[in-house]
Design an enzyme around this catalytic site. Structure first.
Site, PDB file in Angstrom:
ATOM      1  N   ARG A   1     -20.290  25.722 -34.626  1.00  0.00           N
ATOM      2  CA  ARG A   1     -20.065  27.103 -35.075  1.00  0.00           C
ATOM      3  C   ARG A   1     -19.608  27.133 -36.524  1.00  0.00           C
ATOM      4  NH1 ARG A   1     -23.325  28.975 -32.385  1.00  0.00           N
ATOM      5  NH2 ARG A   1     -23.705  26.789 -31.947  1.00  0.00           N
TER       6      ARG A   1
ATOM      7  N   ASP B   1     -36.037  33.920 -24.605  1.00  0.00           N
ATOM      8  CA  ASP B   1     -34.956  33.384 -25.445  1.00  0.00           C
ATOM      9  C   ASP B   1     -33.904  32.716 -24.558  1.00  0.00           C
ATOM     10  OD1 ASP B   1     -33.494  32.831 -27.691  1.00  0.00           O
ATOM     11  OD2 ASP B   1     -32.692  34.854 -27.940  1.00  0.00           O
ATOM     12  N   GLU B   2     -33.178  31.748 -25.103  1.00  0.00           N
ATOM     13  CA  GLU B   2     -32.080  31.056 -24.400  1.00  0.00           C
ATOM     14  C   GLU B   2     -32.541  30.511 -23.044  1.00  0.00           C
ATOM     15  OE1 GLU B   2     -29.584  30.458 -26.079  1.00  0.00           O
ATOM     16  OE2 GLU B   2     -29.007  32.135 -27.360  1.00  0.00           O
TER      17      GLU B   2
ATOM     18  N   GLN C   1     -27.044  23.200 -25.738  1.00  0.00           N
ATOM     19  CA  GLN C   1     -26.158  24.360 -25.699  1.00  0.00           C
ATOM     20  C   GLN C   1     -26.161  25.040 -24.328  1.00  0.00           C
ATOM     21  OE1 GLN C   1     -25.786  26.820 -29.397  1.00  0.00           O
ATOM     22  NE2 GLN C   1     -27.632  25.747 -30.035  1.00  0.00           N
TER      23      GLN C   1
ATOM     24  N   LYS D   1     -33.600  30.132 -34.792  1.00  0.00           N
ATOM     25  CA  LYS D   1     -34.469  30.401 -33.645  1.00  0.00           C
ATOM     26  C   LYS D   1     -34.776  31.884 -33.491  1.00  0.00           C
ATOM     27  CE  LYS D   1     -31.066  30.958 -29.922  1.00  0.00           C
ATOM     28  NZ  LYS D   1     -31.422  32.368 -29.659  1.00  0.00           N
ATOM     29  N   THR D   2     -33.797  32.747 -33.758  1.00  0.00           N
ATOM     30  CA  THR D   2     -34.030  34.184 -33.606  1.00  0.00           C
ATOM     31  C   THR D   2     -35.088  34.661 -34.587  1.00  0.00           C
ATOM     32  OG1 THR D   2     -31.736  34.489 -32.896  1.00  0.00           O
ATOM     33  CG2 THR D   2     -32.940  36.453 -33.584  1.00  0.00           C
TER      34      THR D   2
END
Length: 717
Positions: free
Chosen positions: A602, A226-227, A257, A45-46
């Site tokens: 993770r 973002d987020e 998340q 995504k980044t």
């Protein structure tokens, strides 16, 4: 530029698109209108967000000053800026890129007068907040023991997260609302704002000054966030107002998340995106570049049990790999030994410690792993928090025990003589120090001398009571176990009660740490031996800057990745955390499940989940541990289960009753047992009777070895 139009020029597409998959390219090229990029864990995504930002600038769709890009941390903002500059090979300093708070401050510096502030307003931190609230409580003659300042600060912060000003915070007669109003009035006089005000006041600026709002709506042709799943109500409203100009709002996030509900995040913001923006396009990034198919399968199977989610089907080209290991252990100490043994085994195979992490649900769980690392000489670091023996409440408890064992320990005495408060002020302390110097004696002896002097006063009376208590506790060490004496010291000194009365968000965690502290003492035969152990532990805490095993909470792990991830403590009353269930019910359970999803995802190479059949608790002795309800939600095809007795099991069907089932441990009534009966034992869990001999039964336990048990200790299921 719509995606359909942009895709016509693929032949002349810029080179930065070459490294993106089809869905990622679609997200980058879709520049017009409302867009939700639903990005699963490890889907890049980044890269997509920064490439989209660079693409808008590269295509000259607007200037630097016409883009508003919002992140949640300064680190993320800096990383995004550097990536965009690398893609474009030029400086982008004119761009509005930063956190909600930094961007709001930038707007308020230019427009503060419209709200009655000077443009040079001060931004106060959390310590200043607390100090100001304490002043208000004192001015109102409110006992801080009844209304803790930390609790008031927490309530005020939550009001601001929800975009509630004092006139909209509830009944104006309520004390907290009155304090909120006074707090805001005081800030106005001081020409100051706290961090919550930066967003709330910016929101008020827009609502009360349409011309100012219109200016910024016209300036920001493109907005990216973002987020988005972590936004609170105030941030959500802030974005909506600004986006109502061009409606070119691109939000990147993952509802699976969303794990920060406890600090105001509203997962509903991302869930209702398509209702808020009816013309919105939703693009799902589902190709995972981080994990193996088994890790993704386990994580996806777990999160699929949540009701409120938009849904994604993560996949990867990394086929194969090891199944997620679920390992049963007899107790938490055995669990720590297993995990660190695994860490050492990976080290021997050539993997670095930095590629491994232990992710716990609550901070008190770190102690067992820290102790084991110190015993084995494994370098480690606690990420996002203090090491166990460095925490305030643990240092305080240690000080009580040090003065108990060594009456002349002046440093320990000075640390805790007024914790909890005993009315011993600076003047009394100064007098005690003077006596110690004059008579060349320790500070505690000088304090006793001072307390026995003629004269009245609460300070001397409280000092005498303190020394009487210490004398009594020392005598108890001759007749009672040192563990029971420690419990008495913490309770009767008022220290435990101090944290029980504290309404701040971190108080429950401190109490959990104190329970774990008592558990640590149980492992030593004598109190001095424990104190010597702690001294050696703290002396060895200075780790080198080299390779270290990371130990952190699941919350702190979001956004990180490791080759090998260990997830201990998957038991009921640990994970899911009981407080979340009590306070938030189904919503709390779903957030806990999202934490599990974050934890598993993770891992890049191997994820290991573990649980203990019993955990030692300070005031309850050994407590039966039931494996977490989340374990039975993991897809069997992606999991290998090894029980505490070493037996491997791939079939959960015979053990389902052992997972997450509430059990009442009342005294069992006499029952008649037969071969084949399903039974429960308080220590060994569930099993089946394979033979009976009078009042005894031979039981084959699911998660323990075969045992001969008196039937009075069994409960028929």
């Amino acid at each position: 530029m719509a995606f359909a139009e942009a895709s016509l020029s693929v032949a002349s597409a810029p080179s930065y698109l070459d490294v993106l998959n089809a869905k990622q390219q679609q997200a980058v090229l879709h520049t017009e209108g409302s867009l939700l990029i639903l990005a699963g864990a490890g889907t890049g995504k980044t890269r997509v967000l920064t490439t989209r930002l660079a693409h808008i600038l590269e295509q000259n769709l607007c200037g630097y000053q016409n883009i508003l890009a919002v992140t949640f941390t300064n680190k993320a903002a800096q990383e995004m800026r550097e990536r965009v500059q690398h893609l474009l090979s030029r400086n982008v300093d004119g761009m509005w890129l930063g956190t909600f708070h930094s961007l709001s401050m930038r707007i308020l510096r230019r427009n503060a007068e419209a709200l009655g502030y000077s443009s040079s307003f001060t931004v106060i931190d959390s310590d200043d907040q607390l100090r100001l609230v304490k002043q208000l409580l004192k001015a109102e003659n409110i006992d801080e023991k009844q209304v803790p300042a930390k609790m008031v600060v927490g309530i005020i912060n939550r009001f601001k997260d929800k975009a509630k000003t004092p006139d909209r915070a509830g009944n104006p007669q309520e004390l907290t609302v009155q304090l909120y109003r006074q707090y805001q009035e005081r800030l106005k006089i001081l020409n100051a704002m706290d961090f919550g005000d930066l967003i709330l006041n910016c929101l008020l600026l827009f609502q009360q000054n349409p011309d100012v709002l219109k200016t910024y709506q016209q300036q920001f042709c493109y907005m990216m966030v973002d987020e988005y799943q972590d936004t609170n109500t105030a941030q959500y409203l802030w974005l909506r107002l600004l986006a109502d100009g061009y409606r070119n709002l691109c939000c990147v996030g993952d509802d699976d998340q969303s794990i920060y509900g406890w600090r105001g995040a509203e997962v509903a913001n991302i869930l209702k995106f398509e209702k808020d923006y009816t013309d919105a396009t939703v693009i799902r990034l589902e190709q995972n570049y981080r994990s193996t198919s088994h890790i993704l399968g386990a994580a996806s199977g777990l999160i699929a049990n949540n009701r409120d989610r938009l849904g994604k089907d993560l996949w990867t080209e990394k086929q194969g790999g090891e199944a997620v290991l679920v390992k049963g252990n007899w107790d938490s100490e055995n669990e720590a030994r297993f995990v660190i043994d695994e860490v050492e085994d990976y080290q021997r195979k050539g993997y670095s410690l930095s590629s491994m992490a232990i992710l716990v649900r609550a901070s008190y769980q770190t102690r067992d792993f820290e102790e084991r690392c110190l015993k084995t000489g494994t370098p480690y670091r606690v990420v996002g928090g203090l090491r166990f023996y460095e925490r305030q409440e643990i240092k305080d408890a240690l000080a009580y025990l040090r003065i108990l064992v060594q009456p002349d320990d002046g440093l320990a005495f000075e640390r805790i003589i007024n914790v909890p408060k005993r009315g011993i002020g600076s003047t009394a302390m100064q007098n005690m120090h003077l006596l110690a110097k004059e008579h060349n004696i320790s500070l505690p002896r000088a304090a006793l001398m001072y307390a026995m002097e003629d004269g009245k006063g609460a300070a001397k009376a409280n000092l005498r009571q303190f020394f009487e208590d210490m004398h009594r506790w020392r005598q108890l060490l001759d007749t009672q176990s040192h563990v029971d004496v420690v419990k008495s010291v913490l309770d009767e000194s008022g220290y435990t009660g101090m944290w029980l009365e504290d309404k701040s968000p971190d108080a429950p965690g401190r109490l959990e740490n104190l329970k774990e502290f008592v558990h640590a003492i149980e492992e030593f035969e004598f109190l001095p031996g424990f104190l010597d152990h702690v001294s050696l532990v703290t002396d060895n805490l200075n780790q080198s800057a080299g390779q270290c095993l990371s130990i952190m909470t699941l919350h702190a792990a979001k956004g990180l990745e490791f080759d090998f991830v260990f997830l201990p403590g998957w038991e009921e009353n640990v994970f899911p955390h009981p407080r979340c269930l009590q306070e938030s019910g189904q919503a709390g359970l779903e957030e806990e499940r999202r934490l599990g999803y974050v934890g598993i995802s993770r891992a890049k190479v191997k994820a290991t989940i573990s649980y203990a059949l019993r955990r030692r608790m300070s005031y309850q002795g050994w407590q039966v541990g039931l494996p977490s309800r989340f374990l039975k939600e993991l897809p069997h095809a992606h999991v290998k289960h090894v029980q505490a007795n070493g037996k491997e099991s791939t079939n959960y069907s015979s053990q389902k009753e052992s997972y997450g089932r509430p059990v009442s441990f009342n005294e069992y009534e006499a029952q008649h047992f037969e071969i084949g009966d399903r039974v429960f034992h308080q220590k060994f869990g569930y099993g089946d009777i394979i033979d009976t001999e009078g009042e005894q039964a031979i039981v084959e336990f699911d998660l323990a070895e075969e045992k001969r048990i008196h039937t009075s200790f069994l409960k028929k299921q």
